[in-house]
Structure formats: structure tokens, C-alpha cells
Design a protein around this motif. Structure first.
Motif, PDB file in Angstrom:
ATOM      1  N   HIS A  40       1.269   1.657   4.257  1.00 55.20           N
ATOM      2  CA  HIS A  40       0.378   0.717   4.955  1.00 55.20           C
ATOM      3  C   HIS A  40      -0.868   1.427   5.483  1.00 55.20           C
ATOM      4  CE1 HIS A  40       2.757  -2.911   4.817  1.00 55.20           C
ATOM      5  NE2 HIS A  40       3.824  -2.276   5.253  1.00 55.20           N
ATOM      6  N   THR A  62       5.146  -0.110  -1.380  1.00 56.77           N
ATOM      7  CA  THR A  62       4.050  -0.331  -0.434  1.00 56.77           C
ATOM      8  C   THR A  62       2.830   0.490  -0.848  1.00 56.77           C
ATOM      9  OG1 THR A  62       5.672  -0.604   1.325  1.00 56.77           O
ATOM     10  CG2 THR A  62       3.382  -0.290   2.000  1.00 56.77           C
ATOM     11  N   HIS A  87       2.288  -4.651   0.652  1.00 54.22           N
ATOM     12  CA  HIS A  87       3.351  -4.432  -0.334  1.00 54.22           C
ATOM     13  C   HIS A  87       2.885  -4.887  -1.711  1.00 54.22           C
ATOM     14  CE1 HIS A  87       6.276  -5.165   3.268  1.00 54.22           C
ATOM     15  NE2 HIS A  87       5.607  -4.044   3.369  1.00 54.22           N
ATOM     16  N   ASP A 120       7.210   3.413   4.134  1.00 56.52           N
ATOM     17  CA  ASP A 120       6.465   2.147   4.146  1.00 56.52           C
ATOM     18  C   ASP A 120       5.228   2.231   5.049  1.00 56.52           C
ATOM     19  OD1 ASP A 120       6.230  -0.861   3.849  1.00 56.52           O
ATOM     20  OD2 ASP A 120       6.615  -0.736   6.003  1.00 56.52           O
ATOM     21  N   HIS A 158      11.027  -2.689  -1.492  1.00 56.79           N
ATOM     22  CA  HIS A 158       9.786  -3.056  -2.188  1.00 56.79           C
ATOM     23  C   HIS A 158       8.915  -1.816  -2.239  1.00 56.79           C
ATOM     24  CE1 HIS A 158       7.862  -2.761   1.686  1.00 56.79           C
ATOM     25  NE2 HIS A 158       8.826  -3.530   2.185  1.00 56.79           N
TER      26      HIS A 158
END
Ligand code: MG
Ligand code: ZN
Length: 376
Positions: A273, A314, A337, A269, A312
Motif C-alpha cells: 500500500h 497488493t 490490491h 500488504d 490477495h
């Protein structure tokens, strides 16, 4: 008139006997076609935070077109939306997986009314199973937090740390030591409290994880960092080993009741980002190695269900034209996300439940079914 009545009665009796026979035949035939899957004794739930299909693809190509996920017999897709938004976060998405409840972005183990909802780890503990968590983030971060804490917002890290004292979790390995022993909101030293409760507690400064042989009769807590552990590319290498250690530790700890273990690849994740492809690929390869260790345990054990999924996607990550197996040209559409569907992989007894296309909350229900806690 009389005979007519007699005949009708006779017909009706015959009719109902015939129907009952037909029904029992149909029912036995149905159960014959679809026998209940065997129950799982143990569950290893592995969460690749932010891991969508493209992340899995890139990790596989960068690893010579191989991934341990190919060994999973069952694949599915889950809808990972939150109660209040199309695009979820690790708190809401994790609460769906851990507690089976659709809730708001930021919620840790609470429903839309901010009321606590019990997690599968907490119920496993209450039912006498051994329980554990291993992560590459702080242990107070949203993904592990949803299995053990019930707070309104994901940034209540010290409240989340204190929640570990309210449970009998047998093992946890992750960062975030400072939320336990250098607290701002109170003067508690949760490490001393853990030790008083009978935990063996150690950390990355005292001794390397691979030099520790945990005592079977004590619970085990190990901090891999004061705050967040470094990326795999900057020397973090404990996830596969810690995953392996956790399975064998919990197996020994579990007695007759089995174990529940959550393993997280947290920084997939963070790479998303940061829109950092090399970071992402190295985290995927590290997580895949941990999956390999869990699978090896499950293959040997034969009673362990391994599930790999994400909370989820990302980054809106894509593998673009011009890519070759050994040199990927990738792109991100966002540093946030996305709402992409999330893959689910299952191996072992009860894996059959994870076929198909369902809501993220169904993963909780399916795990309960696999453990035999709930009727099909
Ligand atoms: Mg996470
Ligand atoms: Zn994120």
C-alpha cells in the motif's frame, strides 16, 4: 424357445458376475494408483497478506536467491476474487480461507447475507484440538479476525476483540491491546476477563516475549503493541520466535487431538500500500524466517501440514529490467490490491490436496480433507 430363454438367463447371470468382477478390479486398481494421502494431525496455515508471486521473488533474490518455500513439495494457484468484486480484501479473502465461503469485501466470518459461518479454527477448537494465532498486525485486524469473529464489517475492532472471549483459543500473539482494555463502545476490560477465564496475559511493556516460558496448563495471550506493531525494519523481530513458540506450546496443549495454528505476515500488504520496496523486502524476509521455523517443527514432527498462501496481491508489484540479484529495480502499478492469482505452497501429510488450480474457498475444504474431517 425354452432353451433360448435358459441361455439368455445364463448369459445375463454370467454377464453381471463378469461386470461386478470387472468393476471391483477397476475400483481396486484406481485406489491402488491413488492412495488416500496420510492424514495431518496438525495444520499451520501461514498467510502472507498481500503476497503475490513478485513479492515471493523479491524476497528470495534479496535473501541470496534462497527461500524456505523451495522446500515445499506442492505448489498451487488460487483464484482470490470476492463475491461482489473481482478484487478482494483481507476480510473477504480471509473468510474464504478460514470458512470456505465466498463473501463480500469487508465481511468478517459472515456470508453474503451477513450470517455467521464457522471457521476452521472454531471447528478445530470444538473438536478438541488446540488452536492459536500469531500476527504482525493487531490481533483484531481482518486476517486473524476471520478465524474467530462474525461481524458485518472489518472495522468493528472492539466487537472483534470481544469475540476472543467467546472462544477457547489456546494462544494468540499480536498487537491491538487497546481494543481489549481501553474500549470506547463499552467499559469492559477484556484483559481482566481473559485472566478470569484462566489465560496468562502479558504484553510488550511488561516483559519481552522471549523471556516468557508459557505454562502448559494455561492459555496464552500476548500483546505486541497497543495498536499496530512496528515494521520489521523498525525493530519488530518477534514473528519467527513467536511462530516457533506457538508450535511447541500448542503441541504440548493439544493432547491427542493435534492443533491448528494461523501465522500471518501482515505488513507485506502495508508495504505494498505504501509502495515501499525496502519495507516489502524486509517483511518478506521476516515472514520467510517464520516459515523456516514452522517447517523445522513440521520436519521434526512428521504429522504437521504447513500451508503458505496469501489473501490477495497488493501493489501490482513488479521486478523491472535492469534489476540484478543484489539490486532490484521494482515498481508498483497501484497502492491498492490487484486481481492476480495467488500462490499456494504445501508441505507435510495432506500436501497433495493442494496441487493444481482452484478457488480460494477450496483451501478450507482441502484443510478439512487433510485433517480427515471430510471424504475426498
Ligand atoms: Mg492482514
Ligand atoms: Zn491491503
Amino acid at each position: 424357445m425354452f432353451w433360448f430363454k435358459m441361455n439368455t438367463r445364463y448369459d445375463m447371470a454370467f454377464h453381471s458376475i463378469f461386470l461386478a468382477f470387472l468393476l471391483s478390479f477397476l475400483l481396486s486398481d484406481t485406489t491402488g494408483e491413488m492412495p488416500a494421502p496420510p492424514k495431518a494431525r496438525n495444520i499451520i496455515l501461514m498467510i502472507g497478506d498481500g503476497m503475490g508471486i513478485s513479492q515471493v521473488s523479491a524476497g528470495m533474490y534479496a535473501n541470496g536467491n534462497k527461500t524456505n518455500l523451495e522446500k515445499f513439495s506442492v505448489t498451487g494457484l488460487q483464484k482470490a476474487t470476492a463475491s461482489d468484486r473481482l478484487i478482494t480484501d483481507s476480510a473477504s479473502g480471509g473468510t474464504a480461507l478460514a470458512c470456505g465461503v465466498k463473501t463480500y469485501v469487508g465481511a468478517i466470518g459472515v456470508n453474503t447475507d451477513t450470517m455467521p459461518v464457522i471457521s476452521i479454527l472454531e471447528e478445530a477448537e470444538a473438536r478438541g484440538m488446540a488452536t492459536g494465532m500469531v500476527t504482525t498486525s493487531s490481533i483484531t485486524h481482518a486476517t486473524p479476525a476471520v478465524f474467530i469473529a462474525h461481524v458485518k464489517l472489518r472495522n468493528q475492532f472492539e466487537d472483534i476483540a470481544a469475540s476472543f472471549l467467546k472462544t477457547e483459543i489456546d494462544l494468540f500473539i499480536g498487537g491491538g491491546k487497546k481494543y481489549f482494555n481501553r474500549r470506547i463502545t463499552d467499559n469492559r476490560n477484556l484483559i481482566h476477563e481473559l485472566e478470569k477465564k484462566g489465560y496468562f496475559v502479558s504484553d510488550y511493556r511488561q516483559q519481552p516475549l522471549d523471556e516468557i516460558v508459557p505454562l502448559a496448563q494455561k492459555n496464552f495471550a500476548y500483546f505486541t503493541a497497543d495498536a499496530e506493531p512496528p515494521p520489521a525494519s523498525k525493530g519488530r523481530d518477534y514473528l519467527p520466535r513467536a511462530s516457533n513458540m506457538a508450535t511447541y506450546f500448542l503441541d504440548r496443549h493439544s493432547g491427542k487431538d493435534g492443533f491448528f495454528l494461523m501465522i500471518e505476515g501482515a505488513q507485506i500488504d502495508w508495504a505494498g500500500h505504501e509502495n515501499d520496496n525496502d519495507y516489502l523486502v524486509s517483511e518478506m524476509i521476516d515472514f520467510d524466517e517464520a516459515i523456516g521455523r514452522a517447517l523445522k517443527f513440521a520436519e521434526r514432527d512428521g504429522q504437521t501440514l504447513v500451508i503458505v498462501t496469501a489473501d490477495h496481491e497488493t501493489g501490482g508489484y513488479a521486478i523491472n529490467p535492469g534489476s540484478r540479484m543484489d539490486s532490484l529495480i521494482t515498481a508498483f502499478t497501484t497502492d491498492k490490491h490487484t486481481a492476480a492469482l495467488i500462490p499456494v505452497f504445501a508441505y507435510g501429510p495432506g500436501a497433495e490436496y493442494f496441487h493444481g488450480f482452484y478457488d480460494n474457498t477450496a483451501i478450507y475444504t482441502k484443510m478439512r480433507q487433510a485433517l480427515g474431517w471430510e471424504e475426498r
